[in-house]
Design an enzyme around this catalytic site. Structure first.
Site, PDB file in Angstrom:
ATOM      1  N   ASP A  62     -41.888 102.119  38.283  1.00  0.00           N
ATOM      2  CA  ASP A  62     -43.063 101.250  38.172  1.00  0.00           C
ATOM      3  C   ASP A  62     -43.156 100.360  39.400  1.00  0.00           C
ATOM      4  OD1 ASP A  62     -41.643  98.491  37.477  1.00  0.00           O
ATOM      5  OD2 ASP A  62     -40.669 100.047  36.283  1.00  0.00           O
ATOM      6  N   ASP A 115     -43.193  97.007  39.117  1.00  0.00           N
ATOM      7  CA  ASP A 115     -42.905  95.699  38.540  1.00  0.00           C
ATOM      8  C   ASP A 115     -44.234  95.122  38.035  1.00  0.00           C
ATOM      9  OD1 ASP A 115     -40.822  93.937  37.819  1.00  0.00           O
ATOM     10  OD2 ASP A 115     -41.322  92.584  39.453  1.00  0.00           O
TER      11      ASP A 115
END
Length: 272
Positions: free
Chosen positions: A211, A213
């Site tokens: 991802d 974040d």
């Protein structure tokens, strides 16, 4: 005389105790250590290219141990007692840079410690273990070569911020870590890498980028759903890299490295 090598794999989120990469698989019971029970009372053992390999899930078979509560000492003590010379680990991480995209792999080189609750940070009363290069450079090189040979997008020499967890970062924290020049944010590097060095183990980590974040304006902020969507794909790549890497590790005489790591570990101890 060439040292015999044995390899321990500590599987993080997405790998855990996945034994699909092993031949001659079996479960072995492991006793409680002087530091308590490891994440599982049983490990998977087997072989890769005739090298003995042990796989331990960092968060337990049911993935019910949070990063703060992992018994890092017991896990590493168990693998050391089994005769492991090398510890290969995986760690799911969020990216702090546009170029390091979800689905990519990364090679850990440095960490910034932002944990504040965890105990069990040393095997000794006082041990000043050096950490200028916490991850073994030769293993880093092998991981990177193996990933590139397989055609995976992989980033070498990354710096990760290790947060306490299990919560994810706030937007302010994510932006702060970016301002420091860090590449990744994760939850399990500390104290695992420090303890591995105290035991003189040859240790390195493959980062599984899942991802962005929560800093990215055009991407969903990190959540369990976001992580899980990427994890299956990137975990498959990591397993392939581990197998390729072990075949390369087998070709090297690690005797001097093992002796050097052991000397550094001994010299760090001030009080047992």
């Amino acid at each position: 005389m060439k040292s015999q090598i044995k390899i321990g794999i500590i599987g993080g989120t997405g790998l855990d105790q996945d034994s699909s990469i092993l031949t001659d698989k079996k479960m072995i019971k492991v006793p409680e250590t002087p530091y308590g029970q490891p994440s599982d009372s049983e490990l998977i053992s087997g072989k890769i290219d005739d090298i003995d390999v042990y796989i331990l899930g960092r968060h337990g078979r049911q993935h019910d141990i949070s990063p703060t509560n992992v018994n890092y000492r017991a896990n590493l003590c168990t693998l050391k007692q089994l005769g492991c010379t090398h510890i290969l680990t995986t760690s799911a991480c969020g990216s702090l840079k546009q170029s390091i995209a979800p689905g990519h792999l990364g090679i850990m080189d440095q960490y910034i410690d932002r944990t504040n609750v965890r105990g069990g940070r040393s095997f000794y009363k006082v041990a000043h273990i050096p950490q200028p290069r916490p991850y073994d450079p030769k293993l880093q090189e092998i991981f990177y070569q193996s990933a590139c040979e397989a055609g995976y997008k992989c980033h070498p020499s990354l710096t990760a911020v290790c947060i306490e967890g299990p919560r994810f970062s706030t937007l302010a924290e994510s932006r702060l870590y970016q301002s420091w020049g860090a590449d990744l944010v994760g939850m399990t590097m500390v104290p695992e890498v420090q303890l591995a060095n105290e035991l003189g183990l040859i240790y390195a980590t493959i980062a599984l980028v899942t991802d962005y974040d929560c800093w990215h304006p055009e991407e969903f902020a990190v959540s369990v759903d976001v992580v899980n969507k990427t994890l299956a794909e990137v975990s498959k790549k990591a397993k392939d890299v581990l197998v390729r890497s072990i075949k390369k590790i087998k070709q090297i005489d690690w005797t001097k490295t093992i002796e050097h790591k052991a000397m550094i570990a001994r010299n760090a101890i001030m009080a047992k």
